[in-house]
Each structure stands twice: as C-alpha cells, then as structure tokens.
Design an enzyme around this catalytic site. Structure first.
Site, PDB file in Angstrom:
ATOM      1  N   GLY A  46       0.836  -1.195   0.000  1.00  0.00           N
ATOM      2  CA  GLY A  46       0.000   0.000   0.000  1.00  0.00           C
ATOM      3  C   GLY A  46       0.869   1.243   0.000  1.00  0.00           C
ATOM      4  O   GLY A  46       2.059   1.178   0.331  1.00  0.00           O
ATOM      5  N   GLN A  51       2.838   9.924   1.926  1.00  0.00           N
ATOM      6  CA  GLN A  51       4.197   9.371   1.957  1.00  0.00           C
ATOM      7  C   GLN A  51       5.069   9.864   0.803  1.00  0.00           C
ATOM      8  O   GLN A  51       6.289   9.771   0.871  1.00  0.00           O
ATOM      9  CB  GLN A  51       4.147   7.835   1.911  1.00  0.00           C
ATOM     10  CG  GLN A  51       3.547   7.217   3.165  1.00  0.00           C
ATOM     11  CD  GLN A  51       3.433   5.717   3.022  1.00  0.00           C
ATOM     12  OE1 GLN A  51       2.473   5.221   2.450  1.00  0.00           O
ATOM     13  NE2 GLN A  51       4.406   4.983   3.522  1.00  0.00           N
ATOM     14  N   CYS A  91       6.228  -0.343   7.382  1.00  0.00           N
ATOM     15  CA  CYS A  91       5.841   0.859   6.651  1.00  0.00           C
ATOM     16  C   CYS A  91       7.013   1.304   5.797  1.00  0.00           C
ATOM     17  O   CYS A  91       8.141   1.330   6.273  1.00  0.00           O
ATOM     18  CB  CYS A  91       5.454   1.965   7.635  1.00  0.00           C
ATOM     19  SG  CYS A  91       4.922   3.484   6.829  1.00  0.00           S
ATOM     20  N   LEU A  92       6.730   1.658   4.553  1.00  0.00           N
ATOM     21  CA  LEU A  92       7.791   2.119   3.654  1.00  0.00           C
ATOM     22  C   LEU A  92       8.439   3.401   4.180  1.00  0.00           C
ATOM     23  O   LEU A  92       9.564   3.702   3.814  1.00  0.00           O
ATOM     24  CB  LEU A  92       7.231   2.340   2.244  1.00  0.00           C
ATOM     25  CG  LEU A  92       6.711   1.066   1.553  1.00  0.00           C
ATOM     26  CD1 LEU A  92       6.008   1.414   0.248  1.00  0.00           C
ATOM     27  CD2 LEU A  92       7.852   0.082   1.314  1.00  0.00           C
ATOM     28  N   HIS A 133      -4.189   1.326   7.914  1.00  0.00           N
ATOM     29  CA  HIS A 133      -2.820   1.880   7.949  1.00  0.00           C
ATOM     30  C   HIS A 133      -2.705   3.066   6.977  1.00  0.00           C
ATOM     31  O   HIS A 133      -2.155   4.107   7.332  1.00  0.00           O
ATOM     32  CB  HIS A 133      -1.851   0.743   7.585  1.00  0.00           C
ATOM     33  CG  HIS A 133      -0.412   1.116   7.470  1.00  0.00           C
ATOM     34  ND1 HIS A 133       0.572   0.601   8.314  1.00  0.00           N
ATOM     35  CD2 HIS A 133       0.247   1.905   6.580  1.00  0.00           C
ATOM     36  CE1 HIS A 133       1.750   1.086   7.947  1.00  0.00           C
ATOM     37  NE2 HIS A 133       1.591   1.871   6.898  1.00  0.00           N
TER      38      HIS A 133
HETATM   39  O1  GNR Z   1       4.149  -2.640   2.492  1.00  0.00           O
HETATM   40  C1  GNR Z   1       3.517  -2.524   3.551  1.00  0.00           C
HETATM   41  N1  GNR Z   1       3.251  -3.628   4.287  1.00  0.00           N
HETATM   42  C2  GNR Z   1       2.401  -3.646   5.374  1.00  0.00           C
HETATM   43  C3  GNR Z   1       2.408  -4.768   6.178  1.00  0.00           C
HETATM   44  C4  GNR Z   1       1.577  -4.860   7.275  1.00  0.00           C
HETATM   45  C5  GNR Z   1       0.712  -3.821   7.553  1.00  0.00           C
HETATM   46  C6  GNR Z   1       0.706  -2.675   6.775  1.00  0.00           C
HETATM   47  C7  GNR Z   1       1.541  -2.588   5.681  1.00  0.00           C
HETATM   48  S1  GNR Z   1       1.500  -1.180   4.667  1.00  0.00           S
HETATM   49  C8  GNR Z   1       3.115  -1.179   4.027  1.00  0.00           C
HETATM   50  C9  GNR Z   1       3.279  -0.109   2.968  1.00  0.00           C
HETATM   51  C10 GNR Z   1       3.111   1.263   3.596  1.00  0.00           C
HETATM   52  O2  GNR Z   1       3.922   1.781   4.292  1.00  0.00           O
HETATM   53  N2  GNR Z   1       1.979   1.848   3.397  1.00  0.00           N
HETATM   54  O3  GNR Z   1       1.724   3.039   3.974  1.00  0.00           O
HETATM   55 NI    NI Z   2       2.898   3.099   5.763  1.00  0.00          NI
END
Ligand code: GNR
Ligand code: NI
Length: 167
Positions: A46, A51, A91-92, A133
């Site tokens: 996602g 971001q 989270c990225l 998220h």
């Molecule tokens: O790539 C993502 N993996 C993830 C794994 C568990 C719960 C939420 C996420 S979202 C994250 C990508 C991201 O930072 N989206 O904002």
């Molecule tokens: Ni995230």
C-alpha cells in the site's frame, strides 16, 4: 510513469493532514499511476499520497499474491468497522521496523475510483489492516505512534543511528 521519493519517519511532513480531492481529473489519475509504480517497485502492499509528499486523500493498495489487483481509493472513508485483529506491520516510511498493532478485523470503506465514481468495499484480514494503515497516513498518523513511548523512543534512536551510517 515516474517513481516518487518516499518520506522517511520522523519527517514532520508525514504528520500533515491530507485534503480531499476536489475533482478526479487527469492529474489525479497520473498521481495514482505514479503511486502504484512506486508501491510495486518498493515493494509494498500500500501507499498513501502523504508518503510521497502530496497532501491529498489518495491511496493505492495491492495485497494480492501476484500483484495484479490494484485498488485506488480517492477520498476514502471507513463507514463501518468491527472486531479486532493484531498484525505485525511495516511501513515504507519506517524501513526495517516491524511491530504488532491491533486494529479492526473488518472495515467497510467508501471512496471514489479513478473515474470519480463512488464505490464501497468490505474488507477483512490483511486488506482491512492495510486500509486502516493507509487512512491513518492521510490523517498524519504513522503506525509506530500506536506503540508505547518507550518503544517509540527506541525506534527513533535506531532510525537516527541508521541515518548517521547511511548519510
Ligand atoms: O508494504 C507494507 N506492508 C504492510 C504490512 C503490514 C501492515 C501494513 C503494511 S502497509 C506497508 C506499505 C506502507 O507503508 N503503506 O503506507
Ligand atoms: Ni505506511
């Protein structure tokens, strides 16, 4: 198509509250395309516009195994939530940090698609986690902010140490 740079926590721009998209036009469709490319390349499941330093209510998600089910949500709203689940999240914008967060098990989300048409989607499991998220990002909230102050401070010092090494 373009890859967009992703803001890294604790960049204060991650705490910006995103504004609703007034009209789904070609500039928004290009943003969706660029965000999808950025998410797939990362790789992530996602990405919220926040971001990539665009403070509009736009999210892309693909939780499918074969990365073939791109979902775009414009002006998304969670209209129903139920149950509880705990999932290890990443989270990225917080690379290398994985922590368990408790959220709703099921959500119903209402949004506009890339044509500007309204749709509703019921989600559970990982997709429901990801939707929650990403909507948090649009409100300026990063998942590590659900953790205790102690854990958050440890994460902050770990990230600071890492950025000294990579700087
Ligand atoms: O790539 C993502 N993996 C993830 C794994 C568990 C719960 C939420 C996420 S979202 C994250 C990508 C991201 O930072 N989206 O904002
Ligand atoms: Ni995230």
């Amino acid at each position: 198509m373009a890859l967009l740079p992703i803001l890294r926590y604790p960049d204060e721009r991650l705490h910006t509250k995103a504004k609703p998209v007034p009209q789904v036009d070609d500039s928004i469709r290009k943003l969706v395309t660029d965000m999808a490319e950025t998410m797939y390349e990362a790789p992530g499941i996602g990405l919220a516009a926040t971001q990539v330093n665009v403070h509009l209510r736009v999210v892309v998600i693909d939780t499918s195994e074969d990365r073939s089910k791109l979902l775009a949500f414009i002006n998304p709203e969670i209209v129903e939530r139920s149950g509880e689940q705990s999932c290890e999240e990443g989270c990225l914008s917080v690379p290398g940090i994985y922590e368990t967060v408790t959220r709703a098990e099921r959500v119903k989300v209402r949004a506009l698609d890339e044509k500007g048409e309204a749709f509703e989607l019921e989600a559970e499991g990982l997709l429901a986690v990801c939707i929650q998220h990403e909507l948090d990002h649009l409100d300026g909230k990063v998942f590590v902010e659900y953790l205790s102050r102690l854990k958050l401070n440890r994460i902050k010092s770990r990230l600071a140490k890492k950025s000294r090494i990579t700087a």
